[in-house]
Design an enzyme around this catalytic site. Structure first.
Site, PDB file in Angstrom:
ATOM      1  N   HIS A  86       0.001   3.999   3.604  1.00 30.09           N
ATOM      2  CA  HIS A  86      -0.335   3.508   5.068  1.00 30.09           C
ATOM      3  C   HIS A  86      -1.546   3.947   5.652  1.00 30.09           C
ATOM      4  CE1 HIS A  86       1.831   7.323   6.535  1.00 30.09           C
ATOM      5  NE2 HIS A  86       0.764   7.296   7.509  1.00 30.09           N
ATOM      6  N   ASP A 222       5.085   5.812  -0.510  1.00 30.06           N
ATOM      7  CA  ASP A 222       3.866   5.870   0.287  1.00 30.06           C
ATOM      8  C   ASP A 222       2.709   6.338  -0.212  1.00 30.06           C
ATOM      9  OD1 ASP A 222       2.293   5.412   2.435  1.00 30.06           O
ATOM     10  OD2 ASP A 222       3.943   5.850   4.111  1.00 30.06           O
ATOM     11  N   SER A 653      -0.498  12.845   7.449  1.00 30.84           N
ATOM     12  CA  SER A 653      -0.214  11.612   6.593  1.00 30.84           C
ATOM     13  C   SER A 653      -1.217  11.787   5.495  1.00 30.84           C
ATOM     14  CB  SER A 653      -0.181  10.235   7.279  1.00 30.84           C
ATOM     15  OG  SER A 653       0.719   9.989   7.798  1.00 30.84           O
TER      16      SER A 653
HETATM   17  N1  ARG Z   1       5.651   7.097  10.329  1.00 33.43           N
HETATM   18  C1  ARG Z   1       4.742   7.372   9.680  1.00 33.43           C
HETATM   19  C2  ARG Z   1       3.319   8.037  10.361  1.00 33.43           C
HETATM   20  O1  ARG Z   1       3.455   8.254  11.398  1.00 33.43           O
HETATM   21  C3  ARG Z   1       4.340   6.220   8.801  1.00 33.43           C
HETATM   22  C4  ARG Z   1       3.835   5.181   9.372  1.00 33.43           C
HETATM   23  C5  ARG Z   1       3.449   4.084   8.621  1.00 33.43           C
HETATM   24  N2  ARG Z   1       4.461   3.164   8.106  1.00 33.43           N
HETATM   25  C6  ARG Z   1       4.929   1.912   8.929  1.00 33.43           C
HETATM   26  N3  ARG Z   1       6.063   1.341   8.579  1.00 33.43           N
HETATM   27  N4  ARG Z   1       4.487   1.586  10.014  1.00 33.43           N
HETATM   28  O2  ARG Z   1       2.250   7.446  10.343  1.00 33.43           O
HETATM   29  N1  GLU Z   2       2.854   9.175   9.194  1.00 32.51           N
HETATM   30  C1  GLU Z   2       2.390  10.071  10.059  1.00 32.51           C
HETATM   31  C2  GLU Z   2       0.614   9.809   9.917  1.00 32.51           C
HETATM   32  O1  GLU Z   2       0.144   9.108   9.690  1.00 32.51           O
HETATM   33  C3  GLU Z   2       2.511  11.475   9.526  1.00 32.51           C
HETATM   34  C4  GLU Z   2       3.834  11.689   9.981  1.00 32.51           C
HETATM   35  C5  GLU Z   2       3.900  12.662  11.229  1.00 32.51           C
HETATM   36  O2  GLU Z   2       3.773  12.101  12.479  1.00 32.51           O
HETATM   37  O3  GLU Z   2       4.621  13.567  11.054  1.00 32.51           O
HETATM   38  O4  GLU Z   2      -0.152  10.934  10.233  1.00 32.51           O
END
Ligand code: ARG
Ligand code: GLU
Length: 724
Positions: A86, A222, A653
């Site tokens: 991502h 991921d 991330s």
């Molecule tokens: N929650 C994760 C972060 O904060 C992954 C985000 C990307 N994935 C998604 N399905 N949008 O970045």
């Molecule tokens: N998915 C998040 C990012 O893009 C990391 C997950 C979080 O926020 O802890 O940095």
């Protein structure tokens, strides 16, 4: 007013007294004095010196800020870079077309010559960091106004930047910590030739997509691979076909030993932003006022996008990245609100404020802090209506619609003309002309218009009319409050939202150009919106927040003095941090216990043929059916993801999960639903970070993609007794 105290000694005193609870994002240079003992007690076998050292290669030389927002790490002697799928997604999307669909099918270079240039992508390494508080705060005194203080600090920063030793191609960054009580300088190196090496299909890299996002148990691979290229002397350089793979001072070996509950883990990266020390009133505002505004407006945007994306493959590609971005924060805010409720987070914050106040009242030594919380409460309450309006404006007119970008485009050209003259203006205009296809590649006018109309309706319905700017009121009157009609007239009469007419405008000379822009209804609308928003909302917010921030700065030191039994780490600010914990499951609620690991079995449990979130590639199914896991499997299963008590946030991330020996064991990519409130209220019982198991990454590269040449350049660490 409030007295200054000696800051560092306070931090040192406090941390040595407390017990580990998973919480904290620590500065690499202080690990030796603050954390090493505890980390070793938890099982770490390396030393603080192996993690951060400026005289020899250490772990920090493998940790790279990726594209400004994410983290990545170097995993070979040839600059191979591992980060999240991502994080690289936007770049993969730019390289994707309907014919050559890297999002859907993945991409794997078969040799270095096939690696794909990602224009605009950067990778930043930290050369060293140092405490420069004394220099930056020199001449600052408690009698200064905030403006005077800021000017002094800025002046000191500029002076220091000129004299801090560094190479010509390095940069200096100076950042404030503990709400302005401490300052650090970072010397950095930014590489600009970064190429895509490999990415799995989204049915692996984004498996579970938005349904599974922020949720455990998880089955997402991921990850993506990139490579840093440098010039012949191994220095940062713009793209050139003559550039060569970067030779790092250190790269992370990858462990094949696996992990078990209770193992020491450490996450090293660039956490973006946390606010752990806010008072109750501020948390309450975020949870009860601001989050609901953001969530409800994004509900609308996402429903509209989803409708069109499901119906059409081209639209799905166009909006994939945007959807993911909007949905990600939206879901996080929902989780944050839920977590605060479940964990009684607001009660906890209130109790903490009361305890602070009680001790302050009891001790004449703390006389100066007596009005601190009441003063902050007063200011937060005054801020509330403006902060709420600011969110409405940002979500309605800026963050959820693309049309704002077109306004910004011409606005920045006007600024170029006014600030830097006609020649520069013409150059920038030329640039825009060259990129005009790219601007429209992911833009669909009718979808954007529908979102605009829908958000506007909610904006007008819910917003205090005192905060609606006049020309909008008038325009709506003309359109008999028909939001769709208004949006349509705006979008169709503007020359900025149409590729041909924008092309024509951008071909004009300045005199014609500016006349056309000034006459454009969309430009006029956003000029009015911006003017009102800046002067009647943002400026007031800024003034109040400036006063609040001054009090928060004092509050931070006061907390350390008044409640010294707690431990205080600086809030995240996109600087390099170490967080450590254990591989650890948790009990989210009564009768439920989450295990700490998942396997490929779970992918097949979730499999929904043809579904855009839960489809599974045929090749992966057959590897699963044949249990063809090679050296990466464990007891007949393919490990996939795991959770741990490492305190992480957005920006982490792509951060490496590192074991007791300094080897890579996983790749951080998310947090659990119950614990997304950890940015404001870390609770060790339910806050966990989610990592992809490094062995799953290797398995996908080797067995699924057949890119063994990449495995060969990595350094795999075999468990004792198991050989190649
Ligand atoms: N929650 C994760 C972060 O904060 C992954 C985000 C990307 N994935 C998604 N399905 N949008 O970045
Ligand atoms: N998915 C998040 C990012 O893009 C990391 C997950 C979080 O926020 O802890 O940095």
């Amino acid at each position: 007013m409030y007295k200054q105290i000696h800051f560092i000694s306070l931090c040192l005193l406090i941390i040595s007294q407390s017990l580990f609870a998973g919480e904290g994002m620590w500065l690499p240079i202080f690990l030796k004095s603050l954390n090493e003992k505890e980390m070793k007690a938890m099982g770490m076998k390396i030393s603080a010196d192996d993690i951060y050292n400026i005289n020899k290669g250490s772990l920090k030389d493998a940790i790279v800020q990726f594209g400004g927002g994410c983290t990545s790490e170097i995993i070979s002697n040839e600059g191979l870079l591992l980060t999240n799928h991502h994080c690289g997604f936007g770049y993969v999307q730019s390289l994707t077309t309907v014919e050559q669909n890297y999002i859907r099918d993945g991409f794997w270079a078969r040799s270095k010559s096939e690696e794909q240039v990602c224009s605009g992508l950067t990778a930043t390494l930290i050369v060293r960091m140092e405490d420069v508080s004394a220099i930056i705060l020199n001449g600052v005194n408690p009698k200064m106004t905030e403006l005077q203080r800021r000017n002094k600090v800025d002046e000191n920063i500029e002076k220091l930047k000129l004299v801090l030793p560094k190479l010509d191609d390095q940069e200096v960054l100076i950042r404030s910590f503990y709400n302005g009580n401490q300052y650090f300088a970072f010397v950095t190196e930014t590489f600009k030739d970064i190429r895509l090496v490999g990415t799995p299909p989204e049915s692996i890299g984004k498996f579970g997509a938005d349904t599974d996002n922020w949720v455990w148990p998880r089955h997402t691979g991921d990850f993506s691979l990139f490579r840093i290229y440098a010039d012949k002397s191994n220095r940062p350089a713009a793209y050139s076909k003559d550039n060569i793979p970067y030779k790092p001072k250190h790269f992370l070996p990858i462990s094949l030993s696996g992990i078990k509950e209770g193992d020491f883990t450490m996450v090293f990266g660039f956490p973006g932003r946390t606010t752990e020390y806010l008072i109750y009133e501020a948390n309450k505002q975020q949870i009860e006022v601001l989050n609901p505004v953001r969530i409800s407006l994004r509900d609308k945007t996402l429903k509209i996008l989803d409708k069109y994306m499901r119906a059409d493959e081209k639209t799905k590609i166009q909006y994939a990245s945007k959807y993911a971005g909007i949905a990600n924060s939206w879901k996080k805010w929902i989780g944050e609100n839920l977590g605060m409720k479940v964990s009684k987070g607001l009660d906890k914050k209130l109790k903490a404020d009361l305890e602070f106040q009680k001790r302050v009242n009891q001790n004449p030594k703390f006389e100066a802090y007596r009005k601190l919380i009441p003063d902050m409460e007063f200011l937060y309450k005054r801020l509330e209506p403006f902060a709420k309006a600011r969110e409405y404006y940002a979500e309605t007119f800026v963050r959820n619609v693309d049309v704002y970008d077109y306004y910004q485009l011409v606005k920045s050209l006007i600024n170029t003309y006014e600030g830097r003259g006609e020649a520069k203006f013409n150059l920038s205009k030329q640039d825009i002309l060259k990129n005009i296809d790219a601007y429209f590649k992911d833009f669909n006018t009718s979808i954007d218009q529908e979102i605009f109309a829908s958000l506007l309706e909610q904006f007008i319905t819910e917003m205090n009319p005192a905060f609606v700017f006049n020309s909008l009121k008038e325009a709506l009157k003309t359109n008999h409050s028909d939001y769709k009609a208004f949006a349509k007239s705006l979008y169709t009469s503007s020359k900025l939202t149409n590729q041909d007419s924008l092309y024509r405008i951008m071909s004009m000379d300045y005199v014609q150009w500016i006349a056309a822009i000034k006459a454009d209804p969309l430009y006029q609308f956003y000029e009015d919106m911006n003017f009102y928003q800046n002067n009647d909302i943002n400026k007031l917010c800024f003034d109040l927040e400036e006063q609040i921030n001054a009090l928060r700065r004092t509050h931070m030191t006061a907390l350390m003095e008044v409640l010294p039994e707690k431990r205080y780490y600086p809030d995240a600010n996109s600087t390099l941090r170490v967080t450590y914990g254990k591989v650890e499951g948790f009990k989210p609620r009564d009768g439920v216990h989450y295990l700490s690991k998942t396997t490929l079995d779970g992918v097949m449990e979730k499999y929904i043929p043809g579904d855009y979130e839960f489809d599974v590639p045929k090749k992966l199914q057959s590897l699963y059916n044949n249990k063809d896991y090679g050296i990466y499997g464990e007891d007949g299963k393919m490990p996939l993801a795991f959770i741990g008590s490492n305190h992480t946030t957005g920006g982490n991330s792509g951060s490496p999960a590192i074991d007791a020996h300094g080897n890579l064991i996983g790749l951080n990519f998310d947090r659990v639903w119950e614990g997304t409130m950890s940015d404001i209220n870390y609770d060790p019982s339910i806050c966990r970070n989610i990592m992809v198991d490094a062995r799953y990454i290797l398995f996908i590269i080797d067995k699924f993609a057949g890119a063994k040449w990449l495995i060969d350049e990595m350094k795999l660490v075999y468990p004792k007794g198991k050989k190649k």
